[in-house]
Design a protein around this motif. Structure first.
Motif, PDB file in Angstrom:
ATOM      1  N   GLU A   1       6.026   7.121   9.974  1.00 48.24           N
ATOM      2  CA  GLU A   1       5.113   7.536   8.923  1.00 48.24           C
ATOM      3  C   GLU A   1       5.336   8.993   8.540  1.00 48.24           C
ATOM      4  O   GLU A   1       5.234   9.353   7.362  1.00 48.24           O
ATOM      5  CB  GLU A   1       3.672   7.312   9.377  1.00 48.24           C
ATOM      6  N   GLN A   2       5.632   9.793   9.547  1.00 45.59           N
ATOM      7  CA  GLN A   2       5.928  11.189   9.229  1.00 45.59           C
ATOM      8  C   GLN A   2       7.235  11.311   8.462  1.00 45.59           C
ATOM      9  O   GLN A   2       7.366  12.138   7.562  1.00 45.59           O
ATOM     10  CB  GLN A   2       5.995  12.007  10.522  1.00 45.59           C
ATOM     11  N   LEU A   3       8.222  10.439   8.814  1.00 39.37           N
ATOM     12  CA  LEU A   3       9.502  10.489   8.101  1.00 39.37           C
ATOM     13  C   LEU A   3       9.335  10.081   6.646  1.00 39.37           C
ATOM     14  O   LEU A   3       9.953  10.664   5.744  1.00 39.37           O
ATOM     15  CB  LEU A   3      10.512   9.564   8.805  1.00 39.37           C
ATOM     16  N   LEU A   4       8.489   9.093   6.382  1.00 41.54           N
ATOM     17  CA  LEU A   4       8.237   8.648   5.014  1.00 41.54           C
ATOM     18  C   LEU A   4       7.142   9.453   4.321  1.00 41.54           C
ATOM     19  O   LEU A   4       6.851   9.199   3.156  1.00 41.54           O
ATOM     20  CB  LEU A   4       7.854   7.162   5.012  1.00 41.54           C
TER      21      LEU A   4
ATOM     22  N   LEU B   1       3.003  -1.905   7.299  1.00 47.02           N
ATOM     23  CA  LEU B   1       3.239  -0.740   6.454  1.00 47.02           C
ATOM     24  C   LEU B   1       2.953  -1.035   4.993  1.00 47.02           C
ATOM     25  O   LEU B   1       2.648  -0.121   4.219  1.00 47.02           O
ATOM     26  CB  LEU B   1       4.684  -0.253   6.625  1.00 47.02           C
ATOM     27  N   VAL B   2       3.036  -2.327   4.603  1.00 42.50           N
ATOM     28  CA  VAL B   2       2.799  -2.696   3.204  1.00 42.50           C
ATOM     29  C   VAL B   2       1.399  -2.282   2.776  1.00 42.50           C
ATOM     30  O   VAL B   2       1.172  -1.885   1.619  1.00 42.50           O
ATOM     31  CB  VAL B   2       3.023  -4.214   3.015  1.00 42.50           C
ATOM     32  N   LYS B   3       0.455  -2.340   3.693  1.00 44.68           N
ATOM     33  CA  LYS B   3      -0.924  -2.008   3.354  1.00 44.68           C
ATOM     34  C   LYS B   3      -1.141  -0.520   3.131  1.00 44.68           C
ATOM     35  O   LYS B   3      -2.203  -0.131   2.644  1.00 44.68           O
ATOM     36  CB  LYS B   3      -1.849  -2.504   4.462  1.00 44.68           C
TER      37      LYS B   3
ATOM     38  N   ASP C   1      -0.579  10.091  -2.402  1.00 44.77           N
ATOM     39  CA  ASP C   1      -1.645   9.153  -2.744  1.00 44.77           C
ATOM     40  C   ASP C   1      -0.996   7.870  -3.252  1.00 44.77           C
ATOM     41  O   ASP C   1      -0.584   7.779  -4.415  1.00 44.77           O
ATOM     42  CB  ASP C   1      -2.563   9.752  -3.806  1.00 44.77           C
ATOM     43  N   PHE C   2      -0.919   6.889  -2.382  1.00 45.75           N
ATOM     44  CA  PHE C   2      -0.242   5.643  -2.737  1.00 45.75           C
ATOM     45  C   PHE C   2      -1.161   4.658  -3.447  1.00 45.75           C
ATOM     46  O   PHE C   2      -0.772   3.506  -3.672  1.00 45.75           O
ATOM     47  CB  PHE C   2       0.348   4.995  -1.477  1.00 45.75           C
ATOM     48  N   THR C   3      -2.353   5.080  -3.795  1.00 48.47           N
ATOM     49  CA  THR C   3      -3.164   4.232  -4.666  1.00 48.47           C
ATOM     50  C   THR C   3      -2.688   4.303  -6.110  1.00 48.47           C
ATOM     51  O   THR C   3      -3.061   3.453  -6.922  1.00 48.47           O
ATOM     52  CB  THR C   3      -4.636   4.649  -4.590  1.00 48.47           C
ATOM     53  N   MET C   4      -1.893   5.279  -6.445  1.00 49.55           N
ATOM     54  CA  MET C   4      -1.323   5.429  -7.789  1.00 49.55           C
ATOM     55  C   MET C   4       0.100   4.903  -7.793  1.00 49.55           C
ATOM     56  O   MET C   4       0.814   4.963  -6.792  1.00 49.55           O
ATOM     57  CB  MET C   4      -1.337   6.895  -8.211  1.00 49.55           C
TER      58      MET C   4
ATOM     59  N   THR D   1       4.234 -14.815  12.229  1.00 46.45           N
ATOM     60  CA  THR D   1       3.576 -13.630  11.700  1.00 46.45           C
ATOM     61  C   THR D   1       3.613 -13.719  10.185  1.00 46.45           C
ATOM     62  O   THR D   1       4.210 -14.638   9.615  1.00 46.45           O
ATOM     63  CB  THR D   1       4.272 -12.341  12.172  1.00 46.45           C
ATOM     64  N   ASP D   2       2.988 -12.773   9.519  1.00 46.79           N
ATOM     65  CA  ASP D   2       3.032 -12.759   8.060  1.00 46.79           C
ATOM     66  C   ASP D   2       4.470 -12.686   7.585  1.00 46.79           C
ATOM     67  O   ASP D   2       5.229 -11.805   8.006  1.00 46.79           O
ATOM     68  CB  ASP D   2       2.248 -11.558   7.529  1.00 46.79           C
ATOM     69  N   ASN D   3       4.845 -13.651   6.729  1.00 45.22           N
ATOM     70  CA  ASN D   3       6.224 -13.689   6.214  1.00 45.22           C
ATOM     71  C   ASN D   3       6.391 -12.669   5.100  1.00 45.22           C
ATOM     72  O   ASN D   3       6.550 -13.008   3.919  1.00 45.22           O
ATOM     73  CB  ASN D   3       6.562 -15.096   5.726  1.00 45.22           C
ATOM     74  N   VAL D   4       6.353 -11.391   5.493  1.00 46.36           N
ATOM     75  CA  VAL D   4       6.451 -10.269   4.557  1.00 46.36           C
ATOM     76  C   VAL D   4       7.464  -9.295   5.118  1.00 46.36           C
ATOM     77  O   VAL D   4       7.464  -8.998   6.327  1.00 46.36           O
ATOM     78  CB  VAL D   4       5.090  -9.586   4.355  1.00 46.36           C
ATOM     79  N   MET D   5       8.328  -8.795   4.255  1.00 45.23           N
ATOM     80  CA  MET D   5       9.340  -7.842   4.669  1.00 45.23           C
ATOM     81  C   MET D   5       9.390  -6.688   3.680  1.00 45.23           C
ATOM     82  O   MET D   5       9.373  -6.902   2.466  1.00 45.23           O
ATOM     83  CB  MET D   5      10.706  -8.523   4.768  1.00 45.23           C
TER      84      MET D   5
END
Length: 464
Positions: free
Chosen positions: A58-61, A131-133, A67-70, A155-159
């Motif tokens: 998370e620190q690297l990204l 991380l998608v959330k 603000d990722f709501t935008m 698990t959730d089939n999300v990548m």
């Protein structure tokens, strides 16, 4: 005195530290001994190892720095979002509900510079749904969908895959049941085209530009996809703009697929039985018109069987307000079967009327035909072999339709009595007993099959 006090306090402090270190050492040894006793190779669990790794990613990204709501580049040009689809299966096609169910891999491609990170080998990082959330992702939905869900086994089939330059790949496995407006006017000789529509829910074309990443090549299908009732002819993609009066214009992606229905099942279950019932109704035309117990049940049986076939077909179909191709065939077949029953009713009625006329005619003008007293001969059982009841029940055997004298009893008498035979033969030869067949039955033997064959030629030439 002060120096001595200070030295005493220093010594006391050192002694306290030594005692604390001994206690800590003893606790570690006790913990190690306990781990050895349990046989575990791990003596001490690192409780925050996962958290430290997640914190590093998370620190690297720089998740917390933005603000990722935008959406990315908010206030600027619309962000391009490419889409491609891998169709895994086409599960069901329902004519009753007018929908289809499809399982697919939906992949999104876009660039978010807020997620860029330094990398020496240009290697991407892959994450799951956790991380998608926390970041911005396109808000896609399926237009006209009835039900849809993301698979979550195991698990959730999300990548989510993030590249150093900020390019993002977001993939998920979805099963969706969507509406398909079918035209069943040619059923079951029909071809249906259904569409799956993908659109952004919140972002108009001013904020998000949705497009197929590689055109028609963006849609891939599994070669093993097959359906029991349909042949999948082709898949293709299109892009259009959709307008909503209250919100504006939106980019919409379409997945079109064309299905052609297999006809063999319906030939065996519907068309062949209906045709056989029509042909079976024609058998009554070759049965004696006086054999009421034979002809009436045959006609009623074929009518009821056709009604059962029609009911069975309509039970598995939606209640549409127009006529289907199978309805035309079944109802025309039903009319042919019904007309065969009506034909016998007409034959029976006309025969009864004709018998009454002939009976009255024999009473007024008895038929001589070279015989001295044919009435006495026909009534006398010793000569004719018939009683009084036989004379009354012979029906049309007394007088033929052309007005000639073809009495069955007269024919039998002429065969038994040589004298009468010599009298009859000059006028007309009676060697074989005349078979009584009504003219309507004769014409029906030709008209009914001919009309039904003509109907089949027209029907299959139009709908094939």
């Amino acid at each position: 005195m002060l120096q001595e006090g200070a030295v005493a306090r220093t010594a006391q402090s050192r002694g306290h530290k030594l005692e604390t270190e001994k206690q800590s050492r003893s606790r570690r040894e006790t913990s190690m001994d306990g781990g050895k006793k349990t046989g575990s190779p791990i003596y001490k669990r690192s409780a925050d190892m996962t958290k430290s790794l997640m914190t590093k990613s998370e620190q690297l990204l720089r998740i917390d720095d933005h603000d990722f709501t935008m959406r990315p580049a908010f206030g600027g040009p619309p962000i391009p979002v490419g889409v491609d689809v891998q169709v895994e299966s086409l599960d069901t096609i329902s004519e009753v509900d007018m929908d289809f169910t499809m399982t697919l891999y939906l992949r999104h491609y876009w660039k978010d510079e807020r997620l860029s990170f330094p990398s020496t080998n240009n290697q991407s990082m892959t994450f799951d749904s956790r991380l998608v959330k926390k970041i911005w992702v396109p808000d896609m939905f399926f237009v006209h969908s009835k039900r849809s869900f993301i698979h979550d086994t195991t698990t959730d089939n999300v990548m989510l895959r993030v590249f150093p330059d900020g390019n993002v790949l977001y993939s998920l496995r979805v099963t969706v049941t969507a509406m398909c407006n079918m035209d069943l006017s040619r059923f079951p000789l029909d071809t249906q085209t259904c569409s799956l529509e993908i659109e952004s829910y919140a972002y108009t074309d001013d904020d998000l530009m949705l497009y197929w990443k590689k055109g028609n090549e963006s849609l891939n299908t599994d070669d093993r996809i097959s359906l029991s009732q349909f042949l999948i002819q082709k898949f293709h993609t299109t892009t259009k703009l959709a307008f909503y009066s209250s919100t504006g214009w939106y980019n919409r992606l379409y997945i079109h697929f064309t299905l052609r229905r297999h006809i063999f099942f319906f030939l065996l279950q519907t068309y062949f039985p209906a045709t056989l019932m029509v042909m079976l109704s024609w058998v009554s035309f070759w049965i004696d018109r006086r054999a009421v117990p034979a002809r009436v049940p045959l006609g009623i049986t074929t009518v009821l069987t056709m009604s059962t076939i029609i009911t069975g077909v309509n039970a598995s179909m939606p209640r549409v307000s127009y006529i289907k191709a199978v309805d035309i065939y079944l109802w025309v077949s039903f009319v042919f079967v019904f007309l065969s029953v009506i034909e016998y009713a007409a034959v029976n009625y006309l025969s009864t009327v004709q018998e009454r006329k002939e009976r009255k005619l024999r009473e007024r003008l008895p038929c001589t035909c070279g015989i001295g007293n044919p009435d006495e001969m026909m009534i006398d059982p010793q000569i004719t072999g018939y009683g009084a009841m036989d004379v009354n029940t012979t029906g049309n055997y007394g007088m033929p339709e052309n007005g000639g004298c073809r009495d069955r009893m007269l024919a039998q008498v002429s065969l038994n009595d040589p004298q009468i035979t010599r009298q009859v033969r000059p006028s007309r030869g009676y060697v074989n007993i005349w078979i009584d067949t009504h003219a309507i039955d004769k014409y029906s033997r030709v008209l009914f099959p001919g009309a039904y064959i003509l109907f089949n030629i027209i029907y299959w030439s139009i709908y094939s």
